[in-house]
Design a protein around this motif. Sequence first.
Motif, PDB file in Angstrom:
ATOM      1  N   THR A 180       0.742  -1.262  -0.126  1.00  0.00           N
ATOM      2  CA  THR A 180       0.017   0.002   0.004  1.00  0.00           C
ATOM      3  C   THR A 180       0.749   1.090   0.005  1.00  0.00           C
ATOM      4  O   THR A 180       0.717   2.081  -0.685  1.00  0.00           O
ATOM      5  N   GLU A 181       1.706   1.393   0.930  1.00  0.00           N
ATOM      6  CA  GLU A 181       2.506   2.489   1.118  1.00  0.00           C
ATOM      7  C   GLU A 181       3.298   2.589  -0.245  1.00  0.00           C
ATOM      8  O   GLU A 181       3.464   3.836  -0.670  1.00  0.00           O
ATOM      9  N   ASP A 182       4.132   1.742  -0.483  1.00  0.00           N
ATOM     10  CA  ASP A 182       4.926   1.780  -1.807  1.00  0.00           C
ATOM     11  C   ASP A 182       4.184   2.406  -3.137  1.00  0.00           C
ATOM     12  O   ASP A 182       4.546   3.274  -3.786  1.00  0.00           O
ATOM     13  N   VAL A 183       2.768   1.996  -3.265  1.00  0.00           N
ATOM     14  CA  VAL A 183       2.200   2.321  -4.453  1.00  0.00           C
ATOM     15  C   VAL A 183       1.540   3.753  -4.367  1.00  0.00           C
ATOM     16  O   VAL A 183       1.870   4.378  -5.329  1.00  0.00           O
ATOM     17  N   LEU A 184       0.996   4.057  -3.131  1.00  0.00           N
ATOM     18  CA  LEU A 184       0.519   5.273  -2.983  1.00  0.00           C
ATOM     19  C   LEU A 184       1.724   6.238  -3.313  1.00  0.00           C
ATOM     20  O   LEU A 184       1.444   7.495  -3.568  1.00  0.00           O
ATOM     21  N   GLY A 212       2.519   9.903  -5.404  1.00  0.00           N
ATOM     22  CA  GLY A 212       3.095  10.973  -4.817  1.00  0.00           C
ATOM     23  C   GLY A 212       2.882  11.303  -3.464  1.00  0.00           C
ATOM     24  O   GLY A 212       3.280  12.445  -3.068  1.00  0.00           O
ATOM     25  N   LEU A 213       1.835  10.465  -2.707  1.00  0.00           N
ATOM     26  CA  LEU A 213       1.621  10.740  -1.272  1.00  0.00           C
ATOM     27  C   LEU A 213       3.114  10.574  -0.103  1.00  0.00           C
ATOM     28  O   LEU A 213       3.906   9.615  -0.624  1.00  0.00           O
ATOM     29  N   ASP A 214       3.217  11.355   0.645  1.00  0.00           N
ATOM     30  CA  ASP A 214       4.124  11.209   1.388  1.00  0.00           C
ATOM     31  C   ASP A 214       3.742  10.392   2.862  1.00  0.00           C
ATOM     32  O   ASP A 214       2.569  10.199   2.893  1.00  0.00           O
ATOM     33  N   ALA A 215       4.533  10.133   3.618  1.00  0.00           N
ATOM     34  CA  ALA A 215       4.384   9.213   4.790  1.00  0.00           C
ATOM     35  C   ALA A 215       3.077   9.859   5.570  1.00  0.00           C
ATOM     36  O   ALA A 215       2.116   9.121   6.223  1.00  0.00           O
ATOM     37  N   GLY A 216       3.326  11.233   5.881  1.00  0.00           N
ATOM     38  CA  GLY A 216       2.144  11.771   6.405  1.00  0.00           C
ATOM     39  C   GLY A 216       0.803  11.563   6.140  1.00  0.00           C
ATOM     40  O   GLY A 216      -0.293  11.380   6.624  1.00  0.00           O
ATOM     41  N   GLN A 217       0.653  11.834   4.635  1.00  0.00           N
ATOM     42  CA  GLN A 217      -0.660  11.779   4.108  1.00  0.00           C
ATOM     43  C   GLN A 217      -1.077  10.284   4.048  1.00  0.00           C
ATOM     44  O   GLN A 217      -2.068  10.018   4.340  1.00  0.00           O
TER      45      GLN A 217
END
Length: 428
Positions: free
Chosen positions: A404-408, A413-418
């Motif tokens: 999930t995190e890798d794809v987003l 272009g989403l960052d860790a906070g988003q």
Amino acid sequence: MNASSAPPASSQPPAGALSHLRVLDLSRVLAGPWCTQNLADLGADVIKVEKPGEGDDTRHWGPPFFPDASGQPTQEACYFAACNRNKRSITVDMATPEGQQLIRELASTSDVLVENFKTGGLARYGLDYASLSALNPRLIYCSVTGFGQTGPYAPRAGYDLLIQAMSGLMSITGHADGQPGGGPLRVGVAVIDLFTGLYATSAILAALEARHHTGRGQHIDMALLDVAMAVLANQGAGFLNAGNIPGRQGNTHPSVVPYQDFPTRDGHMLLAIGNDGQFARFCEAAGVDWARDERFASNAGRVTHRAVLIPMMAELTRTRATADWIALLQDKAVPCGPINNVGQAFDDVQVRARGLRIEQQRWPAGQLPPGQAVDTVASTASPLRLSDTPPTLRHAPPALGQHTEDVLRERLGLDAGQIEALRSRGVV
């Protein structure tokens, strides 16, 4: 090109034939995932979208379940591994407006989308073909349903077993009424789902080729019932052209004799004699003169006199062990083989030589999360053998939401906070 002008050999494995494609997979269970696994094996970047906390239905269709590090069964079914290799899994709640927007954004940069919701089911989320093609006119959108987008049955849910029954497939599978074990049977695997996945793969590749010329994507309407009727093949053609309604006849063939299982001294074997030359070679090897009998010299005669020939052959085949028959016939160009169970099939020397059992690591070495199934996942290799762009192995069947995190991050272009904010609201 001479040796001095040849390009240097690359140490990198060749890229898959479809490595330039992005595929968004909203499908579940088998038909849709079988299609997208084909695309993934050929190199496409397939993003599998699953419901948070639950995932694809087949993650829970067990036993058997994957074991954990101590050998105890987890809650993760082996079924999922059959059709989700080489994909990346993300979890998105499409029931939320934010989740719908994430999927729209992913679709806007995808080449292909595959879904198997009920007809019209994604329209309420704004994720139907009309909505997404307006955002991305190049999108090829493949819908897989039981009965298609039109017709009186279109709103109904369709499952492989139901379609096997409705299409007539079960009426020609199994032993005839009155014989031991007689009655209609389903095929031992969900063949209509699998065939639908293969037909969907072909349709998507055709739509991609068409897009090269038109610049536009299109909607593909795949129905399990349509596929089931198509794969009736010769049985369907016999009805359509001669009015013949075929029945069940076990392992025998309606038009070819002998083409069935036979008893041996220690079990059973399969003979698939498809022409008169093969039958003559069988008779010569077995020491009988049936090929010179006018009743049996031609296939048409053998079909007519099936009831006479088959008992004679069964009496003969019982005189040798299965392995002895195979040894006798294998160099005579007479198709003959054992009737294996699945374990025996995977242990077959030819299956092993072709590398049809593969293993993949789901997690990096030493990074198996607590409570997760063992990180080595076995599956059956792709049967697609391309000399220059063979199928590639990149991802094991993923854990739920593993990427999930890798794809987003990569695609949106989403960052860790988003991403954490989305996670805290249950969107991902």
